[in-house]
Design a protein around this motif. Structure first.
Motif, PDB file in Angstrom:
ATOM      1  N   HIS A 140      -3.695  -1.302  -1.463  1.00 35.53           N
ATOM      2  CA  HIS A 140      -4.487   0.095  -1.556  1.00 35.53           C
ATOM      3  C   HIS A 140      -3.631   1.295  -1.644  1.00 35.53           C
ATOM      4  O   HIS A 140      -2.641   1.406  -1.357  1.00 35.53           O
ATOM      5  N   ASP A 141      -4.126   2.290  -2.506  1.00 34.97           N
ATOM      6  CA  ASP A 141      -3.578   3.536  -2.576  1.00 34.97           C
ATOM      7  C   ASP A 141      -2.253   3.522  -3.134  1.00 34.97           C
ATOM      8  O   ASP A 141      -1.271   4.173  -2.488  1.00 34.97           O
ATOM      9  N   ASN A 142      -1.920   2.875  -4.239  1.00 35.45           N
ATOM     10  CA  ASN A 142      -0.780   2.968  -4.983  1.00 35.45           C
ATOM     11  C   ASN A 142      -0.989   3.680  -6.182  1.00 35.45           C
ATOM     12  O   ASN A 142      -2.026   3.911  -6.637  1.00 35.45           O
ATOM     13  N   LEU A 143       0.396   3.959  -6.402  1.00 38.33           N
ATOM     14  CA  LEU A 143       0.400   5.203  -7.927  1.00 38.33           C
ATOM     15  C   LEU A 143       1.338   4.587  -8.974  1.00 38.33           C
ATOM     16  O   LEU A 143       2.419   4.249  -8.283  1.00 38.33           O
ATOM     17  N   ILE A 144       0.946   4.312  -9.721  1.00 40.88           N
ATOM     18  CA  ILE A 144       1.839   3.738 -11.129  1.00 40.88           C
ATOM     19  C   ILE A 144       1.785   4.967 -12.196  1.00 40.88           C
ATOM     20  O   ILE A 144       0.692   5.056 -12.799  1.00 40.88           O
ATOM     21  N   GLU A 145       2.935   5.753 -12.110  1.00 48.80           N
ATOM     22  CA  GLU A 145       2.629   6.754 -13.049  1.00 48.80           C
ATOM     23  C   GLU A 145       3.976   7.133 -13.919  1.00 48.80           C
ATOM     24  O   GLU A 145       5.293   6.819 -13.554  1.00 48.80           O
ATOM     25  N   ARG A 146       4.010   7.568 -15.225  1.00 49.76           N
ATOM     26  CA  ARG A 146       4.966   7.983 -15.939  1.00 49.76           C
ATOM     27  C   ARG A 146       6.152   6.961 -16.345  1.00 49.76           C
ATOM     28  O   ARG A 146       7.107   7.188 -16.585  1.00 49.76           O
ATOM     29  N   ASN A 147       5.610   5.668 -16.393  1.00 45.24           N
ATOM     30  CA  ASN A 147       6.453   4.596 -16.651  1.00 45.24           C
ATOM     31  C   ASN A 147       6.296   4.242 -17.991  1.00 45.24           C
ATOM     32  O   ASN A 147       5.359   4.364 -18.904  1.00 45.24           O
ATOM     33  N   TYR A 148       7.461   3.382 -18.532  1.00 42.97           N
ATOM     34  CA  TYR A 148       7.148   2.661 -19.842  1.00 42.97           C
ATOM     35  C   TYR A 148       7.203   1.202 -19.526  1.00 42.97           C
ATOM     36  O   TYR A 148       8.265   0.693 -18.899  1.00 42.97           O
ATOM     37  N   PHE A 149       6.024   0.501 -20.143  1.00 41.97           N
ATOM     38  CA  PHE A 149       5.956  -0.908 -19.974  1.00 41.97           C
ATOM     39  C   PHE A 149       6.117  -1.454 -21.583  1.00 41.97           C
ATOM     40  O   PHE A 149       4.988  -1.498 -21.951  1.00 41.97           O
ATOM     41  N   ILE A 150       7.187  -1.962 -21.897  1.00 46.09           N
ATOM     42  CA  ILE A 150       7.076  -2.196 -23.399  1.00 46.09           C
ATOM     43  C   ILE A 150       8.017  -3.433 -23.680  1.00 46.09           C
ATOM     44  O   ILE A 150       8.979  -4.111 -23.070  1.00 46.09           O
ATOM     45  N   GLN A 189      -1.659   6.126 -14.317  1.00 45.81           N
ATOM     46  CA  GLN A 189      -1.704   7.597 -14.996  1.00 45.81           C
ATOM     47  C   GLN A 189      -0.447   7.808 -15.789  1.00 45.81           C
ATOM     48  O   GLN A 189       0.685   7.529 -15.271  1.00 45.81           O
ATOM     49  N   ASN A 190      -0.786   8.308 -17.119  1.00 44.44           N
ATOM     50  CA  ASN A 190       0.447   8.754 -17.762  1.00 44.44           C
ATOM     51  C   ASN A 190       1.553   7.928 -18.105  1.00 44.44           C
ATOM     52  O   ASN A 190       2.778   8.161 -18.288  1.00 44.44           O
ATOM     53  N   ASN A 191       1.323   6.742 -18.192  1.00 46.85           N
ATOM     54  CA  ASN A 191       2.255   5.488 -18.648  1.00 46.85           C
ATOM     55  C   ASN A 191       2.198   5.192 -20.094  1.00 46.85           C
ATOM     56  O   ASN A 191       1.152   5.523 -20.716  1.00 46.85           O
ATOM     57  N   VAL A 192       3.459   4.827 -20.736  1.00 45.67           N
ATOM     58  CA  VAL A 192       3.241   4.171 -21.986  1.00 45.67           C
ATOM     59  C   VAL A 192       3.360   2.848 -21.947  1.00 45.67           C
ATOM     60  O   VAL A 192       4.289   2.193 -21.274  1.00 45.67           O
ATOM     61  N   ILE A 193       2.375   1.889 -22.620  1.00 39.79           N
ATOM     62  CA  ILE A 193       2.144   0.635 -22.531  1.00 39.79           C
ATOM     63  C   ILE A 193       2.047   0.041 -23.803  1.00 39.79           C
ATOM     64  O   ILE A 193       0.980   0.206 -24.575  1.00 39.79           O
ATOM     65  N   LEU A 194       3.093  -0.433 -24.276  1.00 40.91           N
ATOM     66  CA  LEU A 194       3.306  -0.559 -25.901  1.00 40.91           C
ATOM     67  C   LEU A 194       3.988  -2.177 -26.111  1.00 40.91           C
ATOM     68  O   LEU A 194       4.737  -2.538 -25.313  1.00 40.91           O
ATOM     69  N   ARG A 195       3.610  -2.720 -27.135  1.00 39.07           N
ATOM     70  CA  ARG A 195       3.857  -3.980 -27.674  1.00 39.07           C
ATOM     71  C   ARG A 195       4.305  -5.046 -26.602  1.00 39.07           C
ATOM     72  O   ARG A 195       5.084  -6.009 -26.641  1.00 39.07           O
ATOM     73  N   ASN A 196       3.145  -5.116 -25.612  1.00 38.14           N
ATOM     74  CA  ASN A 196       3.223  -6.332 -24.753  1.00 38.14           C
ATOM     75  C   ASN A 196       2.622  -7.545 -25.232  1.00 38.14           C
ATOM     76  O   ASN A 196       2.047  -7.363 -26.189  1.00 38.14           O
ATOM     77  N   ASN A 197       2.855  -8.537 -24.572  1.00 32.20           N
ATOM     78  CA  ASN A 197       2.141  -9.970 -24.979  1.00 32.20           C
ATOM     79  C   ASN A 197       3.007 -10.509 -26.456  1.00 32.20           C
ATOM     80  O   ASN A 197       2.584 -10.799 -27.117  1.00 32.20           O
ATOM     81  N   THR A 198       4.423 -10.116 -26.108  1.00 31.32           N
ATOM     82  CA  THR A 198       5.242 -10.762 -27.387  1.00 31.32           C
ATOM     83  C   THR A 198       5.192 -12.283 -27.578  1.00 31.32           C
ATOM     84  O   THR A 198       5.552 -12.430 -28.456  1.00 31.32           O
ATOM     85  N   LEU A 199       4.825 -12.915 -26.526  1.00 27.55           N
ATOM     86  CA  LEU A 199       4.646 -14.146 -26.684  1.00 27.55           C
ATOM     87  C   LEU A 199       3.459 -14.664 -27.316  1.00 27.55           C
ATOM     88  O   LEU A 199       3.032 -15.998 -27.293  1.00 27.55           O
ATOM     89  N   LYS A 200       2.565 -13.898 -27.122  1.00 23.42           N
ATOM     90  CA  LYS A 200       0.986 -14.078 -27.933  1.00 23.42           C
ATOM     91  C   LYS A 200       0.457 -15.218 -27.512  1.00 23.42           C
ATOM     92  O   LYS A 200      -0.175 -15.909 -28.065  1.00 23.42           O
ATOM     93  N   HIS A 223       0.904  -0.997  -0.081  1.00 21.43           N
ATOM     94  CA  HIS A 223      -0.052   0.016   0.060  1.00 21.43           C
ATOM     95  C   HIS A 223       0.870   1.462   0.191  1.00 21.43           C
ATOM     96  O   HIS A 223       1.879   1.186   0.425  1.00 21.43           O
ATOM     97  N   HIS A 224       0.539   2.186  -0.268  1.00 24.15           N
ATOM     98  CA  HIS A 224       1.204   3.520  -0.675  1.00 24.15           C
ATOM     99  C   HIS A 224       2.424   3.686  -1.505  1.00 24.15           C
ATOM    100  O   HIS A 224       3.179   4.136  -0.687  1.00 24.15           O
ATOM    101  N   TRP A 225       2.421   2.684  -2.284  1.00 21.77           N
ATOM    102  CA  TRP A 225       3.655   2.645  -3.139  1.00 21.77           C
ATOM    103  C   TRP A 225       3.464   3.685  -4.283  1.00 21.77           C
ATOM    104  O   TRP A 225       2.468   4.033  -4.933  1.00 21.77           O
ATOM    105  N   ILE A 226       4.809   4.234  -4.625  1.00 25.90           N
ATOM    106  CA  ILE A 226       4.924   5.007  -5.807  1.00 25.90           C
ATOM    107  C   ILE A 226       5.730   4.383  -6.607  1.00 25.90           C
ATOM    108  O   ILE A 226       6.933   4.443  -6.434  1.00 25.90           O
ATOM    109  N   VAL A 227       5.396   4.021  -7.771  1.00 26.66           N
ATOM    110  CA  VAL A 227       6.473   3.727  -9.112  1.00 26.66           C
ATOM    111  C   VAL A 227       6.256   4.360 -10.259  1.00 26.66           C
ATOM    112  O   VAL A 227       5.306   4.481 -10.773  1.00 26.66           O
TER     113      VAL A 227
END
Length: 389
Positions: A308-318, A336-347, A275-279
């Motif tokens: 609860h009360d975690n924040l995931i922001e401005r990351n790139y998950f690629i 919020q404000n993340n880039v989430i691109l080209r995942n599930n490369t294993l289809k 809880h109360h993590w910021i990544v």
């Protein structure tokens, strides 16, 4: 009334004293874990900083490559988080791999094989219910739209939703990275082709098709850790993780995670029901499956007081093998404000392959998802709410 005012002043005074005593531990590849962790005498591993850090402290990590699994052993407190921060403007890598220099055996036609030494696999966490070596752990569902050994077993147990299966087809949680890029695993020796590899479970050897190149002239990395940044204790709070590049992780696909603990929902980064993590401001790429999990990880996690009360922001998950972000049973989660691109490369696709996508949330309560760029996640929804309405 005077007593209440005195108590408030005393609490503020104690908090101020603790804050003034907060430390910054400096980490450098040139450091030594016997050092005090100052700028002049830094420590060498982030893990050493994690063992030392108290609420309010910061682990400041200088430029370089850190091949370790970071396991926070404690969290912070309100207003006094424990902060893991990469040096601003520098490239700070946390990798779940080791450079693999070995004695190769020629198998012919551009194929070479070798057996990785067990000491390379230094992530011996007790949370792994199967094995610490990701090459000895089969993926819980077959990728690439194939029906393999795992599906054949489920079919034999009475699950008739699968069509024709091939019980020879099985993939591992391992990874081979050559010159910076993951090469494709194949489940059968006869499928070996240039830039592909196969694991022989009987001989415990890895076979790689190098084509016309010479293996000794390539930079070869082998995944030796199954997670990159995650506590083993559940429910830690007030932790900040920012500015890192996370790469290479032999984690599992979370089929039936709510009832089969060995397939728990565990990303390269894991909040472990905290809880109360910021990544913030991280890049996570080339995980075998999931980049980050930020909820309860399995059916054993209590519902109250966790996740609860975690924040995931401005990351790139690629370019991760299955999912960008997974969450189960989170409350007040902000993505919020993340880039989430080209995942599930294993289809991953089909029956019992439902835990992938850009963002996949089970039982999402009072959360917010906004301002993210989500695109090109193969065979996957961009955002998937599985709230069992």
């Amino acid at each position: 009334m005077k007593r209440m005012k005195f108590n408030k002043i005393w609490i503020i005074l104690c908090a101020t004293i603790i804050h003034l005593n907060a430390r910054t531990y400096v980490v450098s590849p040139q450091g030594n874990d016997g050092n005090p962790g100052t700028a002049e005498n830094p420590i060498q591993t982030i893990s050493s900083g994690a063992r030392r850090a108290q609420p309010g402290d910061t682990i400041l990590v200088q430029e370089g490559i850190y091949r370790e699994r970071v396991t926070p052993i404690r969290g912070g407190r309100p207003g006094m988080p424990i902060t893991y921060r990469a040096e601003r403007g520098k490239r700070v890598f946390i990798r779940g791999s080791e450079i693999w220099k070995t004695k190769w055996r020629k198998e012919g036609n551009g194929i070479y094989s070798a057996k990785p030494e067990d000491h390379l696999f230094d992530d011996r966490s007790s949370e792994y219910l199967d094995h610490h070596n990701p090459f000895k752990v089969l993926l819980s569902s077959t990728p690439y739209r194939r029906e393999g050994k795992i599906e054949a077993e489920r079919k034999a147990e009475g699950d008739n939703r699968f069509g024709e299966t091939d019980d020879r087809v099985a993939y591992t949680c391992g990874q081979i990275i050559v010159n910076g890029l993951p090469w494709m695993e194949v489940p059968l020796k006869e499928e070996l082709a240039s830039n592909r590899w196969w694991y022989d479970p009987k001989g415990e050897r890895i076979w790689i098709h190098f084509g016309s190149t010479i293996p000794e002239e390539q930079k070869i990395e082998i995944t030796t850790r199954r997670r990159l940044f995650a506590p083993t204790k559940r429910g830690l709070g007030h932790i900040i993780v920012e500015g890192f590049i996370f790469e290479h992780c032999g984690n599992q696909y979370p089929t039936n995670f709510w009832k089969e603990d060995k397939y728990a929902q565990k990303g390269a980064i894991g909040l472990e029901a905290g809880h109360h993590w910021i990544v913030r401001n991280n890049l996570v790429r080339y995980a075998k499956t999931t980049a980050i999990d930020c909820g309860r990880v399995d059916g054993d996690t209590p519902h109250n007081g966790y996740s609860h009360d975690n924040l995931i922001e401005r990351n790139y998950f690629i370019d991760n093998g299955s999912a960008g972000i997974l969450s189960y049973g989170s409350k007040n989660l902000t993505i919020q404000n993340n880039v989430i691109l080209r995942n599930n490369t294993l289809k991953f696709f089909g029956k019992k392959r439902w835990e992938h996508g850009g963002i996949k949330c089970h039982h999402f309560k009072k959360g917010k998802i906004e301002g993210n760029y989500i695109a090109h996640n193969s065979y996957s929804p961009g955002i998937w709410f599985d709230n069992e309405f």
